[in-house]
Design a protein around this motif. Structure first.
Motif: not given
Length: 152
Positions: A115-142
């Motif tokens: 099998x060839x792995x496509x971009x869709x394989x990395x989308x969940x990892x990128x999404x988790x990264x964005x959520x971690x950045x959002x958590x960091x922003x929430x902590x900064x607001x606190x």
């Protein structure tokens, strides 16, 4: 506040995980047939014709639910503790969805060996990264709010 940076990160996470519906995760070729795996199911593409071999409605519904959860979390800007908890739950759900997709990918004709792995394989990892950045922003607001409370 809704215009804070974590809103942008959560929106990007929502869009990223939503792209999993349309972007192939894994593809493989057997002869002239090409098999694609998306969150919608397994597709066989021969020439210009494409037909769905197997539908994965639970994976599709889970992907949409996770995207909506990330989108819903944007509007919890007044309840930062709840916003962080929902973000952590979203990360756990994305990890579960990734595992589920990997188990589903084993059903693709020809297996994962060729099998060839496509971009869709990395989308969940990128999404988790964005959520971690959002958590960091929430902590900064606190931190900002706690420092403003000390000044009063």
């Amino acid at each position: 506040m809704i215009q804070r940076i974590q809103s942008i990160w959560l929106l990007l996470a929502c869009v990223t995980i939503s792209c999993l519906i349309f972007v192939p995760i894994v593809n493989t070729s057997i002869g002239s047939a090409q098999y694609l795996l998306t969150a919608q199911g397994i597709y066989e593409k021969v020439g210009e014709q494409s037909k769905q071999l197997e539908a994965s409605l639970p994976v599709l519904i889970s992907t949409i639910a996770i995207a909506l959860l990330a989108l819903f979390n944007i509007f919890n800007f007044r309840k930062r503790a709840l916003q962080k908890r929902i973000a952590l739950v979203t990360i756990v759900l994305i990890i579960g969805l990734s595992f589920w997709c990997s188990q589903y990918a084993k059903k693709i004709p020809g297996g994962l060996e060729n099998a060839n792995y496509n971009v869709g394989l990395f989308l969940p990892v990128i999404s988790i990264f964005f959520i971690l950045l959002a958590i960091r922003g929430i902590n900064n607001d606190e931190k900002l709010i706690k420092s403003a409370d000390r000044l009063r």
